[in-house]
Every structure is written in structure tokens, then in C-alpha cells.
Scaffold this active site. Structure first.
Site, PDB file in Angstrom:
ATOM      1  N   SER A 183       0.836  -1.193   0.000  1.00  0.00           N
ATOM      2  CA  SER A 183       0.000   0.000   0.000  1.00  0.00           C
ATOM      3  C   SER A 183       0.878   1.254   0.000  1.00  0.00           C
ATOM      4  CB  SER A 183      -0.957  -0.055   1.188  1.00  0.00           C
ATOM      5  OG  SER A 183      -2.012   0.851   1.030  1.00  0.00           O
ATOM      6  N   ASP A 217      -8.575  -5.987  -5.420  1.00  0.00           N
ATOM      7  CA  ASP A 217      -8.327  -4.698  -4.770  1.00  0.00           C
ATOM      8  C   ASP A 217      -9.253  -3.656  -5.396  1.00  0.00           C
ATOM      9  OD1 ASP A 217      -7.215  -2.323  -3.668  1.00  0.00           O
ATOM     10  OD2 ASP A 217      -5.227  -3.237  -3.610  1.00  0.00           O
ATOM     11  N   HIS A 232      -7.835  -5.475  -1.044  1.00  0.00           N
ATOM     12  CA  HIS A 232      -6.572  -4.788  -0.780  1.00  0.00           C
ATOM     13  C   HIS A 232      -5.766  -5.496   0.303  1.00  0.00           C
ATOM     14  CE1 HIS A 232      -3.701  -1.562  -0.603  1.00  0.00           C
ATOM     15  NE2 HIS A 232      -3.999  -1.259   0.658  1.00  0.00           N
TER      16      HIS A 232
END
Length: 325
Positions: free
Chosen positions: A129, A283, A312
Site C-alpha cells: 500500500s 483490490d 486490498h
């Protein structure tokens, strides 16, 4: 007692044009630095995370093995441990916090590695991320100093759709009565709870909820998952710090600097490190399609999608009843 160190950065000229007279980077290390300093793994933090939230990945015989590597987790600027809105002194405290960018994060990390440990080259930049954004920034800004990159569920430039998500969670935080246009005058409890529930709808997939996977990771009901897993997680954090990290994420772009002047394909092509780009197939904001577009411009990268319904969180599946990030 804190389980981490603070590295004094001194005066820092930020990319936004302001200078902090004093700043610091909170960091923790694992393992031993090799005599030739060739075993360094840089592992930056993700949104809302402290080093304690991501160190589960570090362990002997695991993915990041401290018996072989010297692993450094630098807490990103704005996360509450490193210099952040919640701990800034005047004149930048009390609603005057500047924008922190990943350009700022990476240069602070470079100074930490060089001055504290005498390290100039990185064996691996690993991140999920926002941590992956920092890893890719390292590859573009210091292409001759990063051997490998593993960037998971992330992007080299924040996409327009991802910005819509960020605008949404920013709007929730600033809709609270505690927000007075430029600052929080008290803790925005209602906004933090709403923020957490909206985030929960984006961070894992529709199939995750349909198949009730929360029940397999220590939660007794969907409401239990939302309260303990998500509200409990983000209510640990200062709201101004959460806004700061939203702005950092919003402005993430490996080409937005004097080296590349906004030319993203050029910045991607400049990355020399052997790179794995690993999006999750479900995601909702770092999509496989966006990763395909970016990877196509990279000369030494391989796209390896993660087939998962964890959305995610497929790139960071440590969800347990004590909280998630």
C-alpha cells in the site's frame, strides 16, 4: 518504554516549499547489519500504521528473515511516531502542519540509512500500500542504489479513482463538528467511527463479506468485525495525522519531482531494480489494470497478481481481533 528509536533529521526543507526547523524519523531495526552492509531491507509503513502493525511479517524462516537480513522499518512522516501534525511544535503545530510527500519520506529515510548505519545501497525495498509507494519512489529517485523492489497492492501514481476514495474518507473526517475548518478542536469520535466503517467497505472485497471470512480470523459477527477490527483500529490514531497521511497518499507520484517533471513513463523506465509488482485481483482502489499499465513501462519488472478475495488486504492479510491496518 518505546521499542523504537528516533533519528534526528535536523532542519528539513520539504517538497511543499516549507522548512521544518527540526524533524525526526521514528524507526526500528531487526537483525544484524552485515560487515559489507549488503543485507539491508527497507520496509516502510502503510496508511495509519506504526512499525508495530507491520512487524508480524518479520521472523526467522519467514518472508523477512532477521537471521539473514538487516530490516529497517521507518515510520512515515505524519503517522504519529515520526514528525506529524500531532507532535509538531509551533509555528507548525495547531493546524499549520505542512504537506509531507513521499519525496520527503524517501529523503528522510536515505539520511537515516546513510548517517545512522553507513548504508547507501538497499538489497530490497519491500512495501504494501503506502509502503509500496515509498518502495517505488526509492527505485525512481535512487535507481542505482536499490537492487530489488517488491511492491504489493500499490501504485507509482495515485489514480483518479483512488483519489475519489481518499476524498470520501477525508470528507467524513472533516464533516464532524469537531472540525473547525482548519483544525480539530476535540477528538472527532463520531467521524472516526464512520471513517472506519467506510474504510472497511473498500479494504476487502465483496466476496470477503459474502463468504463471511471475518469469522475465520477471530470475529464473532460482522458488527464485531466492524467495531473491534476497524473502529478499534483507527480510533487509536490522531485524526489530524490521518488527514496528513491522506494528503501524502493523494500526492503520491514517483514522477512529481525535479528529476522527472511529471513524466511517469520516464520515471518508471528509470527504475533499474529487479521488481515484483503484486496487485490483488480484487483490490478496489489499487487495481490490477492500473498495475498492468505501470509495469509495461518498467524495464526490469514482473507483474504477479495475487489471486484472492481479500481485496486490498490480500497483500497484508494479518487481520486479527486486536485490530487491522
Amino acid at each position: 518504554m518505546p521499542d523504537f528509536d528516533h533519528f534526528d533529521l535536523g532542519a528539513v526543507a520539504l517538497q511543499c516549499g516549507l522548512t521544518l526547523p527540526s524533524a525526526s524519523l521514528a524507526c526500528k531495526t531487526y537483525g544484524a547489519l552485515a560487515p559489507d552492509k549488503s543485507n539491508v531491507i527497507l520496509y516502510p509503513t502503510s496508511y495509519g500504521a506504526h512499525h508495530t502493525d507491520i512487524e508480524w511479517l518479520i521472523g526467522e524462516g519467514g518472508i523477512l528473515d532477521p537471521s539473514k537480513y538487516f530490516i529497517v522499518i521507518p515510520n512515515q512522516l505524519g503517522n504519529g511516531l515520526s514528525t506529524s501534525p500531532s507532535n509538531l511544535a509551533e509555528p507548525f503545530g495547531n493546524c499549520r502542519a505542512p504537506l509531507f510527500t513521499h519525496w520527503d519520506n524517501v529523503h528522510a529515510q536515505e539520511k537515516l540509512l546513510r548517517e545512522r548505519f553507513g548504508v547507501t545501497n538497499i538489497a530490497l525495498a519491500y512495501g504494501w500500500s503506502m509502503g509500496g509507494q515509498q518502495a517505488l519512489h526509492w527505485g525512481a529517485i535512487f535507481p542505482d542504489r536499490v537492487e530489488r523492489i517488491c511492491a504489493i497492492c500499490t501504485s507509482a501514481r495515485t489514480s483518479p479513482h483512488n483519489k475519489v476514495f481518499l476524498e470520501g474518507i477525508r470528507a467524513v473526517l472533516t464533516a464532524d463538528a469537531a472540525w473547525q475548518g482548519d483544525r480539530f478542536v476535540e477528538r472527532p469520535i463520531r467521524a472516526l467511527r464512520a471513517f472506519s466503517r467506510i474504510y472497511a467497505g473498500w479494504a476487502v472485497s465483496q466476496a470477503f463479506y459474502r463468504e463471511e471470512l471475518w469469522a475465520k480470523v477471530g470475529f464473532t459477527s460482522l458488527e464485531d468485525f466492524l467495531i473491534r477490527g476497524w473502529e478499534g483500529n483507527f480510533m487509536r490514531r490522531d485524526a489530524a495525522d490521518l488527514l496528513s497521511m491522506i494528503d501524502t497518499w493523494m500526492h503520491s507520484d514517483i514522477s512529481d519531482n525535479p528529476i522527472y517533471n511529471g513524466d511517469l513513463p520516464k520515471a518508471l523506465a528509470a527504475i533499474k531494480a529487479r521488481t515484483l509488482i503484486m496487485p490483488s485481483t480484487t483490490d478496489l482502489y489499487f487495481t490490477t489494470a492500473d498495475s498492468e499499465i505501470e509495469t509495461a513501462h518498467m524495464t526490469n519488472a514482473e507483474l504477479r497478481p495475487i489471486e484472492s478475495i481479500w481485496g486490498h488486504r490480500a497483500g497484508n492479510p494479518m487481520i486479527a481481533s486486536q485490530g487491522v491496518v
